[in-house]
Motif scaffolding. Structure first.
Motif, PDB file in Angstrom:
ATOM      1  N   ALA A 115       0.839  -1.208   0.000  1.00 51.53           N
ATOM      2  CA  ALA A 115       0.000   0.000   0.000  1.00 51.53           C
ATOM      3  C   ALA A 115       0.870   1.252   0.000  1.00 51.53           C
ATOM      4  CB  ALA A 115      -0.908   0.015   1.219  1.00 51.53           C
ATOM      5  N   PRO A 116       0.480   2.275  -0.774  1.00 45.72           N
ATOM      6  CA  PRO A 116       1.244   3.524  -0.747  1.00 45.72           C
ATOM      7  C   PRO A 116       1.061   4.263   0.585  1.00 45.72           C
ATOM      8  CG  PRO A 116      -0.654   3.721  -2.209  1.00 45.72           C
ATOM      9  CD  PRO A 116      -0.623   2.317  -1.718  1.00 45.72           C
ATOM     10  N   VAL A 117       2.102   4.966   0.998  1.00 46.91           N
ATOM     11  CA  VAL A 117       2.076   5.773   2.218  1.00 46.91           C
ATOM     12  C   VAL A 117       2.693   7.120   1.871  1.00 46.91           C
ATOM     13  CG1 VAL A 117       2.927   6.007   4.584  1.00 46.91           C
ATOM     14  CG2 VAL A 117       2.312   3.749   3.696  1.00 46.91           C
ATOM     15  N   ILE A 118       1.981   8.206   2.187  1.00 44.25           N
ATOM     16  CA  ILE A 118       2.515   9.532   1.865  1.00 44.25           C
ATOM     17  C   ILE A 118       3.575   9.922   2.882  1.00 44.25           C
ATOM     18  CG2 ILE A 118       0.746  10.838   3.132  1.00 44.25           C
ATOM     19  CD1 ILE A 118       0.863  12.844   0.729  1.00 44.25           C
ATOM     20  N   GLY A 119       4.714  10.343   2.368  1.00 45.55           N
ATOM     21  CA  GLY A 119       5.785  10.896   3.193  1.00 45.55           C
ATOM     22  C   GLY A 119       5.970  12.348   2.787  1.00 45.55           C
ATOM     23  N   ARG A 120       6.079  13.236   3.755  1.00 46.51           N
ATOM     24  CA  ARG A 120       6.244  14.658   3.434  1.00 46.51           C
ATOM     25  C   ARG A 120       7.337  15.235   4.295  1.00 46.51           C
ATOM     26  NH1 ARG A 120       2.302  13.833   6.896  1.00 46.51           N
ATOM     27  NH2 ARG A 120       1.700  15.370   8.445  1.00 46.51           N
ATOM     28  N   SER A 121       7.960  16.287   3.790  1.00 45.19           N
ATOM     29  CA  SER A 121       9.077  16.887   4.503  1.00 45.19           C
ATOM     30  C   SER A 121       8.620  17.750   5.670  1.00 45.19           C
ATOM     31  CB  SER A 121       9.934  17.712   3.543  1.00 45.19           C
ATOM     32  OG  SER A 121       9.147  18.713   2.919  1.00 45.19           O
ATOM     33  N   VAL A 122       7.423  18.335   5.578  1.00 42.43           N
ATOM     34  CA  VAL A 122       6.871  19.162   6.654  1.00 42.43           C
ATOM     35  C   VAL A 122       5.357  18.968   6.695  1.00 42.43           C
ATOM     36  CG1 VAL A 122       8.667  20.939   6.536  1.00 42.43           C
ATOM     37  CG2 VAL A 122       6.613  21.179   5.156  1.00 42.43           C
ATOM     38  N   ALA A 123       4.746  19.266   7.839  1.00 41.81           N
ATOM     39  CA  ALA A 123       3.292  19.147   7.964  1.00 41.81           C
ATOM     40  C   ALA A 123       2.587  20.425   7.520  1.00 41.81           C
ATOM     41  CB  ALA A 123       2.911  18.816   9.399  1.00 41.81           C
ATOM     42  N   ALA A 124       3.293  21.567   7.572  1.00 45.55           N
ATOM     43  CA  ALA A 124       2.692  22.852   7.196  1.00 45.55           C
ATOM     44  C   ALA A 124       3.799  23.788   6.728  1.00 45.55           C
ATOM     45  CB  ALA A 124       1.958  23.461   8.379  1.00 45.55           C
ATOM     46  N   VAL A 125       3.449  24.759   5.910  1.00 43.60           N
ATOM     47  CA  VAL A 125       4.389  25.785   5.472  1.00 43.60           C
ATOM     48  C   VAL A 125       3.833  27.154   5.828  1.00 43.60           C
ATOM     49  CG1 VAL A 125       5.360  24.430   3.592  1.00 43.60           C
ATOM     50  CG2 VAL A 125       3.430  25.911   3.143  1.00 43.60           C
ATOM     51  N   ALA A 126       4.735  28.088   6.035  1.00 44.91           N
ATOM     52  CA  ALA A 126       4.343  29.465   6.339  1.00 44.91           C
ATOM     53  C   ALA A 126       5.419  30.393   5.795  1.00 44.91           C
ATOM     54  CB  ALA A 126       4.185  29.660   7.839  1.00 44.91           C
ATOM     55  N   SER A 127       5.036  31.618   5.526  1.00 53.76           N
ATOM     56  CA  SER A 127       5.984  32.597   5.030  1.00 53.76           C
ATOM     57  C   SER A 127       5.595  33.971   5.555  1.00 53.76           C
ATOM     58  CB  SER A 127       5.985  32.597   3.498  1.00 53.76           C
ATOM     59  OG  SER A 127       6.998  33.429   3.006  1.00 53.76           O
ATOM     60  N   GLU A 128       6.592  34.779   5.838  1.00 59.91           N
ATOM     61  CA  GLU A 128       6.366  36.143   6.297  1.00 59.91           C
ATOM     62  C   GLU A 128       7.173  37.100   5.442  1.00 59.91           C
ATOM     63  OE1 GLU A 128       7.094  36.758  10.438  1.00 59.91           O
ATOM     64  OE2 GLU A 128       6.124  34.894  10.997  1.00 59.91           O
ATOM     65  N   SER A 129       6.670  38.332   5.331  1.00 57.50           N
ATOM     66  CA  SER A 129       7.413  39.355   4.603  1.00 57.50           C
ATOM     67  C   SER A 129       7.024  40.717   5.158  1.00 57.50           C
ATOM     68  CB  SER A 129       7.112  39.285   3.109  1.00 57.50           C
ATOM     69  OG  SER A 129       5.775  39.657   2.867  1.00 57.50           O
ATOM     70  N   PRO A 130       7.886  41.709   4.953  1.00 56.98           N
ATOM     71  CA  PRO A 130       7.525  43.069   5.365  1.00 56.98           C
ATOM     72  C   PRO A 130       6.286  43.545   4.610  1.00 56.98           C
ATOM     73  CG  PRO A 130       9.860  42.913   4.869  1.00 56.98           C
ATOM     74  CD  PRO A 130       9.231  41.625   4.414  1.00 56.98           C
ATOM     75  N   GLU A 131       5.569  44.463   5.178  1.00 56.08           N
ATOM     76  CA  GLU A 131       4.367  45.003   4.564  1.00 56.08           C
ATOM     77  C   GLU A 131       4.665  45.535   3.166  1.00 56.08           C
ATOM     78  OE1 GLU A 131       0.949  48.309   5.575  1.00 56.08           O
ATOM     79  OE2 GLU A 131       2.272  47.626   7.157  1.00 56.08           O
ATOM     80  N   ASN A 132       3.768  45.263   2.227  1.00 55.39           N
ATOM     81  CA  ASN A 132       3.845  45.708   0.831  1.00 55.39           C
ATOM     82  C   ASN A 132       4.985  45.066   0.050  1.00 55.39           C
ATOM     83  OD1 ASN A 132       1.577  47.394   1.098  1.00 55.39           O
ATOM     84  ND2 ASN A 132       2.866  48.997   1.984  1.00 55.39           N
ATOM     85  N   GLU A 133       5.543  43.977   0.552  1.00 55.95           N
ATOM     86  CA  GLU A 133       6.561  43.229  -0.184  1.00 55.95           C
ATOM     87  C   GLU A 133       6.066  41.801  -0.365  1.00 55.95           C
ATOM     88  OE1 GLU A 133      10.592  43.449   1.082  1.00 55.95           O
ATOM     89  OE2 GLU A 133      10.392  45.527   1.720  1.00 55.95           O
ATOM     90  N   PRO A 134       6.387  41.182  -1.501  1.00 55.97           N
ATOM     91  CA  PRO A 134       5.937  39.808  -1.713  1.00 55.97           C
ATOM     92  C   PRO A 134       6.616  38.839  -0.750  1.00 55.97           C
ATOM     93  CG  PRO A 134       7.381  40.500  -3.487  1.00 55.97           C
ATOM     94  CD  PRO A 134       7.149  41.699  -2.614  1.00 55.97           C
ATOM     95  N   ALA A 135       5.868  37.867  -0.298  1.00 60.10           N
ATOM     96  CA  ALA A 135       6.433  36.832   0.571  1.00 60.10           C
ATOM     97  C   ALA A 135       7.293  35.899  -0.275  1.00 60.10           C
ATOM     98  CB  ALA A 135       5.317  36.051   1.239  1.00 60.10           C
ATOM     99  N   PRO A 136       8.400  35.423   0.273  1.00 54.38           N
ATOM    100  CA  PRO A 136       9.219  34.467  -0.479  1.00 54.38           C
ATOM    101  C   PRO A 136       8.493  33.132  -0.602  1.00 54.38           C
ATOM    102  CG  PRO A 136      10.064  34.745   1.739  1.00 54.38           C
ATOM    103  CD  PRO A 136       8.960  35.736   1.584  1.00 54.38           C
ATOM    104  N   ALA A 137       8.832  32.393  -1.620  1.00 55.55           N
ATOM    105  CA  ALA A 137       8.228  31.075  -1.830  1.00 55.55           C
ATOM    106  C   ALA A 137       8.642  30.132  -0.705  1.00 55.55           C
ATOM    107  CB  ALA A 137       8.665  30.508  -3.171  1.00 55.55           C
TER     108      ALA A 137
END
Length: 75
Positions: free
Chosen positions: A8-30
């Motif tokens: 049976a296949p089993v999903i493996g992932r590097s992280v459970a969640a992602v988040a990003s922050e950036s200064p106001e009016n600037e694009p958040a990094p990927a």
């Protein structure tokens, strides 16, 4: 980690969640995470978002053990 029935296949992932922050009016990094099959057979997966300004690339795929890196960008 969850033990699955043989083959049976089993999903493996590097992280459970992602988040990003950036200064106001600037694009958040990927952000990035990876998905792979840690079990047997073929894992077919689809990732979804709950905000229209979040984009995933790729948003779906399949794996027999190889890792796929998914980029998360924020508009």
């Amino acid at each position: 980690f969850t033990q699955a029935a043989a083959g049976a296949p089993v999903i493996g992932r590097s992280v459970a969640a992602v988040a990003s922050e950036s200064p106001e009016n600037e694009p958040a990094p990927a952000s990035y995470f990876s998905i792979r099959n840690t079990g047997g057979g073929v894992l077919r997966w689809t990732a979804t978002v709950n905000q229209p300004w979040v984009k995933l690339e790729p948003a779906s795929g399949s794996s027999v053990g190889e890792e796929t890196t998914v980029s998360v960008t924020y508009d």
